[in-house]
Design a protein around this motif. Structure first.
Motif, PDB file in Angstrom:
ATOM      1  N   GLN A 237       0.814  -1.216   0.000  1.00 33.04           N
ATOM      2  CA  GLN A 237       0.000   0.000   0.000  1.00 33.04           C
ATOM      3  C   GLN A 237       0.851   1.272   0.000  1.00 33.04           C
ATOM      4  O   GLN A 237       0.343   2.347  -0.318  1.00 33.04           O
TER       5      GLN A 237
ATOM      6  N   THR B 294       3.880   3.602  -3.793  1.00 27.49           N
ATOM      7  CA  THR B 294       4.046   4.832  -4.569  1.00 27.49           C
ATOM      8  C   THR B 294       5.074   5.768  -3.934  1.00 27.49           C
ATOM      9  O   THR B 294       5.789   6.491  -4.637  1.00 27.49           O
TER      10      THR B 294
ATOM     11  N   THR C  13       8.272   4.269  -5.417  1.00 31.54           N
ATOM     12  CA  THR C  13       8.427   4.344  -6.874  1.00 31.54           C
ATOM     13  C   THR C  13       8.501   5.786  -7.357  1.00 31.54           C
ATOM     14  O   THR C  13       9.163   6.080  -8.349  1.00 31.54           O
TER      15      THR C  13
ATOM     16  N   CYS D 165       1.654  -5.366  -8.256  1.00 36.00           N
ATOM     17  CA  CYS D 165       0.630  -5.731  -7.286  1.00 36.00           C
ATOM     18  C   CYS D 165      -0.161  -4.522  -6.833  1.00 36.00           C
ATOM     19  O   CYS D 165      -1.160  -4.654  -6.150  1.00 36.00           O
ATOM     20  N   ASN D 166       0.315  -3.364  -7.236  1.00 33.89           N
ATOM     21  CA  ASN D 166      -0.460  -2.164  -6.948  1.00 33.89           C
ATOM     22  C   ASN D 166      -1.208  -1.697  -8.178  1.00 33.89           C
ATOM     23  O   ASN D 166      -1.583  -0.542  -8.281  1.00 33.89           O
TER      24      ASN D 166
ATOM     25  N   GLY E  29       2.474   2.039 -10.466  1.00 38.82           N
ATOM     26  CA  GLY E  29       2.465   1.524  -9.115  1.00 38.82           C
ATOM     27  C   GLY E  29       1.546   2.275  -8.183  1.00 38.82           C
ATOM     28  O   GLY E  29       1.782   2.320  -6.990  1.00 38.82           O
TER      29      GLY E  29
ATOM     30  N   PRO F  89      -1.136   2.912  -5.634  1.00 40.51           N
ATOM     31  CA  PRO F  89      -1.978   2.102  -4.766  1.00 40.51           C
ATOM     32  C   PRO F  89      -3.459   2.299  -5.059  1.00 40.51           C
ATOM     33  O   PRO F  89      -4.282   1.488  -4.685  1.00 40.51           O
TER      34      PRO F  89
END
Lengths: 532, 87
Positions: free
Chosen positions: A357, A360, A363, B23-24, B29, B31
């Motif tokens: 979760q 981000t 990344t 997986c996100n 990516g 979430p």
């Protein structure tokens, strides 16, 4: 060619973004300082004769002024402090060491009293202080406040697993004493006097399921983390690039106007901290995995609290309900400067198994963009360049993601890999003696250092600064022959300043610490003035 | 087997990175692309009941989630009986 090429390079990317470790890093935990985990160290013990052991140190209660009397810095008796170990790579704890504290006053909680009044009929009046005279290794009779604790090993899930008490190897007791904080030299005689007093509370322990004994110590220590804290959070109020040709050279031949290494830049140097320290046989920690263990520390409170409107020492409140996690710390600096402000409290209540979760934040990290906003114009003006953006532009930052969440194949990656944030240590890598350690850890050719675990003398701030600005995008001198190695994660064109020696100017190295368990030094005294 | 080949390690690293991003939900990516969770049913409880409910849970149970919970506080139903909360 080294057998560690990928290992060394990838290791550089682990620290992510960094400035300070985890002191008051999130809004909610700043309201709960006694439960605020500040640093977590996990390393193969480098004390002589302890080669088969792993040391774990979880620090709590940030920014302790040594003179913080009259109550000083007790841990929270309502809290549950834990050190979790994942030894099979599923991002769930397999072993949890739980610490719970109890505070009592002398004389069965009545406290030390003094006779006050007429000699014939004085009143016995409780004193307002935690000590009424000198304290030494041989006598604590003048101590009015006693902190004790228990240690429980939970195997499996920390809430539903099998819990077994840890016992004192000398006498079988399951209650341990936390020494009083270093009130000052008059109370303890001298630094050596306090050291001797505190040392008697380092225990040899029998750990359930472990054939060899370990050691435990909980008590105040001198803060070991080094950071230019105030300047950093004032919009980085210095030029964070090495101003000397090399750290400590003193020649001023580095980046024009750049900060140079000076212990005075470490504003935590006059602070103390409270350490929960364990030293355990590596064999008892690594389970059935490949020898790499993941570790982190947490603190929790019971979910409900009702304040007693008629508070007493013994019962200022009533706590009930489920343990509810309020602090979490594995890798240094993550919640401090990686996780966004809206999610910091959530991170503290989260578990590694749910870390996707937060992807981000890794990344697409915000700190390089902030540094770009702060320093793009000055850098171009100083160097006469026309760099468009200082921040790396390889999005998503898979170099950081892979390193941050998985550990590094060949060094500290578990056989089963579950992406999650924790500190990872290969227990099979021989410890490096203090005098031979590199404060750049693996990046400095010292495979026993950060990010293969973390030792007190590892300069995680400087390593992280360089990596976040793109150090991995450049060929790195890896291995015995220092051959430039392209990691293939990104290219120099992705990181215009990826080869710049960023630093906060606050040096730290292994020789700043003791070379025996619990490694962090005797705390600073609260008095006399000038002794801190 | 701590030191596999460089190529294998690099490939593994890239795969893991991609897996984490993937997986996100991909798309960089985010979430926000995770599998949607159905909105929780809004629940309402009075403060007193909530306090007693939470206190009644054992330490090693799961914390009671306060998300989607509307707490109704009735001053006439204030759990001021401190001794009654002693567990």
């Amino acid at each position: 060619m080294s057998k560690y090429p990928w290992t060394v390079a990838a290791a550089l990317s682990v620290p992510l973004l960094a400035f300070a470790s985890s002191h008051r890093e999130a809004p909610n935990i700043s309201r709960l300082p006694t439960l605020d985990g500040t640093d977590f160290y996990m390393f193969n013990s480098y004390e002589s004769g302890r080669a088969a052991y792993v040391t774990l140190i979880a620090n709590y209660i940030p920014l302790q002024d040594p003179y913080g009397g009259p109550n000083y810095f007790a841990l929270d008796p309502a809290g549950l402090y834990e050190i979790e170990i994942d030894n099979n790579g599923d991002a769930k704890e397999d072993l949890t060491f739980q610490f719970q504290f109890t505070n009592t006053l002398a004389k069965n909680n009545a406290g030390i009293t003094l006779p006050v009044g007429p000699a014939a009929s004085p009143a016995a009046v409780a004193v307002p202080l935690k000590n009424v005279g000198p304290i030494s290794a041989s006598s604590s009779a003048n101590l009015n406040f006693i902190e004790t604790y228990t240690v429980t090993l939970v195997t499996g899930d920390r809430r539903t697993g099998v819990a077994t008490p840890v016992a004192n190897a000398a006498n079988g007791s399951t209650t341990f004493v936390k020494p009083m904080d270093y009130i000052g030299q008059k109370s303890f005689g001298s630094d050596a006097g306090y050291a001797a007093y505190a040392a008697q509370y380092m225990y040899t322990i029998n750990v359930p399921g472990c054939s060899a004994p370990g050691r435990v110590f909980v008590g105040q220590r001198k803060e070991g983390f080094a950071v230019n804290l105030g300047e950093v959070f004032d919009l980085v109020n210095f030029v964070p690039i090495e101003g000397d040709s090399s750290p400590g050279a003193g020649d001023g031949k580095g980046f024009p106007g750049g900060i140079t290494q000076n212990p005075s830049h470490n504003v935590l140097a006059n602070k103390n901290i409270t350490s929960i320290a364990l030293e355990l046989p590596a064999a008892c920690l690594k389970g059935s995995g490949n020898g790499v263990i993941g570790g982190w520390t947490t603190a929790s409170l019971r979910q409900a609290r009702v304040l007693n409107p008629n508070a007493t020492f013994a019962k200022p409140e009533v706590n009930g309900g489920a343990w509810t996690q309020v602090s979490r710390l594995g890798m240094p600096l993550v919640n401090e400067v990686v996780i966004g402000l809206p999610d910091k409290d959530h991170f503290n209540s989260s578990s590694p198994i749910n870390d996707a979760q937060f992807a981000t934040y890794v990344t697409n990290p915000s700190l390089p963009a902030l540094l770009n906003a702060l320093f793009l114009a000055p850098v171009n003006a100083t160097l006469g360049t026309s760099i468009a953006n200082l921040a790396p532009n390889n999005f998503p930052r898979n170099d950081l993601v892979a390193a941050f969440l998985t550990g590094f194949a060949g060094l500290n990656q578990q056989a089963t890999v579950t992406a999650s944030e924790m500190l990872r240590l290969n227990t099979a890598v021989a410890a490096t003696p203090a005098a031979a350690q590199s404060f750049f850890g693996v990046a400095g050719g010292d495979l026993a250092g950060f990010p293969n675990g973390r030792r007190p003398g590892d300069n995680v701030v400087d390593i992280a600064l360089r990596v976040v600005m793109g150090a991995l995008c450049y060929p790195l001198p890896i291995g015995a022959n220092k051959a430039p190695t392209n990691l293939g994660l990104c290219a120099p064109a992705n990181a215009p300043v990826g080869n710049v020696p960023f630093t906060d100017g606050a040096p730290v190295n292994a020789l700043d610490f003791d070379q025996t368990f619990p490694y962090l030094k005797t705390p600073l005294p609260g008095s006399p003035i000038g002794s801190m | 087997m701590f030191y596999p080949s460089v190529k294998w390690r690099m490939a593994a690293g890239a795969m893991l990175a991609a897996a984490v991003v993937g997986c996100n939900g991909g798309g960089g990516g985010s979430p926000a692309m995770t599998t949607p969770t159905p909105p929780a049913t809004q629940q309402s409880t009075d403060f007193s009941s909530l306090v007693y409910m939470i206190f009644g849970e054992p330490a090693n149970s799961q914390p009671v989630s306060l998300d989607n919970l509307t707490i109704v506080y009735d001053v006439n139903d204030d759990p001021t009986d401190f001794n009654g909360l002693l567990m």
